[in-house]
Design an enzyme around this catalytic site. Structure first.
Site, short mmCIF file in Angstrom:
data_model
loop_
_atom_site.label_atom_id
_atom_site.label_comp_id
_atom_site.label_asym_id
_atom_site.label_seq_id
_atom_site.Cartn_x
_atom_site.Cartn_y
_atom_site.Cartn_z
N LYS A 1 6.63 -9.87 -71.52
CA LYS A 1 6.30 -9.19 -69.87
C LYS A 1 4.53 -9.55 -69.65
CE LYS A 1 7.35 -5.37 -67.29
NZ LYS A 1 7.65 -4.31 -66.56
N ILE A 2 3.75 -9.79 -68.83
CA ILE A 2 2.52 -10.11 -68.26
C ILE A 2 2.10 -9.66 -67.28
CG2 ILE A 2 0.68 -11.52 -68.91
CD1 ILE A 2 2.86 -11.82 -71.59
#
Length: 312
Positions: free
Chosen positions: A174-175
């Site tokens: 999850k960026i």
């Protein structure tokens, strides 16, 4: 533990919003309200749900409260959707233990930040690699690495890809850092099939750019999964213009949550819609200012999301 080619990683896509932790007006956990929250999120089209994230106020909970929430939510979901459990902790040992507890309770995945403490205590790349390797050795479900500014830790694309290639269960990312789309694009190009889940976060404020970069999932706030689904469903069906129109429609609410209301936004919407009795956050977090709440509800009413109708 190296990758096991005989054990394919489960593939999860779509909208996996963060469930808020529901408290009563005295600051105690409201488990019945939590169940109603989860039922609403599923009815609103969530492909899965994440619990105990930062937007769930995980940092304000005791270990006993964490365990009670894990068992309550997973028992109540009863396999209707996959559940991601956040197990972040500075200690490799404790994070591994938390992750094993989550797996044993039925979690589909764990989400973990790199180890950090306060403003100054950070771990280098070798320690981060060993941390995730230790956690992976304790479980057999996927690990999502949360790459967000709150950790104060730079996770280079090369490190993320090396962990995806080498460590058995590291496969989702999850960026949430600035220029997230560029980072997603780079880790996908470098990591190929090892990057099973390149995901968007940060309340979907960069969703369209991240989808264009190759994101296959979005972890947003829990207040309006129905709105986010419209964007993703159109995009994944190949109609990027319709997805863009839906994004423009919902962007004022996304922006208001991201920049004004923060983690209190979801609970304010749920209380307004009769889903939960209290939208309290746990002290020392401050209650949402009445004017901020009024602005949030005003924007939401223009969109008629299920959250404002489900409990009435």
């Amino acid at each position: 533990m190296s990758k096991n080619k005989n054990a394919p990683t489960p593939v999860y896509r779509g909208v996996f919003p963060v469930a808020p932790t529901i408290f009563d007006d005295h600051g105690d956990i409201d488990l019945e309200g939590q169940r109603r929250c989860i039922d609403f999120m599923i009815d609103a089209g969530s492909d899965g749900i994440c619990i105990l994230a930062n937007f769930s106020e995980q940092f304000a909970l005791t270990d006993d409260e964490r365990n009670a929430l894990i068992s309550t939510v997973l028992d109540h979901v009863a396999g209707r959707v996959p559940v991601i459990v956040t197990t972040t902790h500075f200690s490799s040992r404790i994070c591994a233990q938390r992750s094993r507890i989550a797996q044993d309770a039925g979690a589909a995945m764990v989400m973990i930040m790199p180890p950090y403490h306060g403003a100054t205590i950070r771990i280098g790349e070798t320690g981060i690699y060993d941390f995730f390797s230790t956690v992976s050795d304790a479980i057999s479900i996927p690990i999502m690495i949360q790459d967000a500014p709150v950790s104060g830790t730079t996770l280079s694309p090369s490190l993320l890809v090396r962990m995806a290639q080498d460590i058995a269960n590291v496969s989702y990312f999850k960026i949430e850092v600035p220029q997230a789309a560029n980072k997603l694009r780079e880790i996908i190009a470098l990591g190929g099939e090892a990057i099973v889940g390149p995901w968007d976060g940060e309340e979907a404020i960069t969703l369209m750019a991240d989808l264009d970069a190759g994101a296959t999932g979005a972890m947003t706030g829990g207040g309006y999964p129905d709105g986010i689904r419209r964007i993703l469903d159109a995009y994944f069906a190949g109609d990027t213009e319709l997805a863009a129109r839906h994004y423009q429609e919902w962007l004022p609410l996304i922006n208001y949550e991201n920049r004004q209301g923060g983690l209190a936004s979801c609970k304010a919407l749920m209380k307004e819609g009769g889903i939960i009795k209290s939208d309290a956050v746990r002290h020392p977090l401050a209650a949402m200012h009445p004017a901020t709440r009024e602005g949030l509800i005003k924007i939401a009413r223009r969109l008629d999301p299920l959250v404002l109708r489900w409990g009435k």
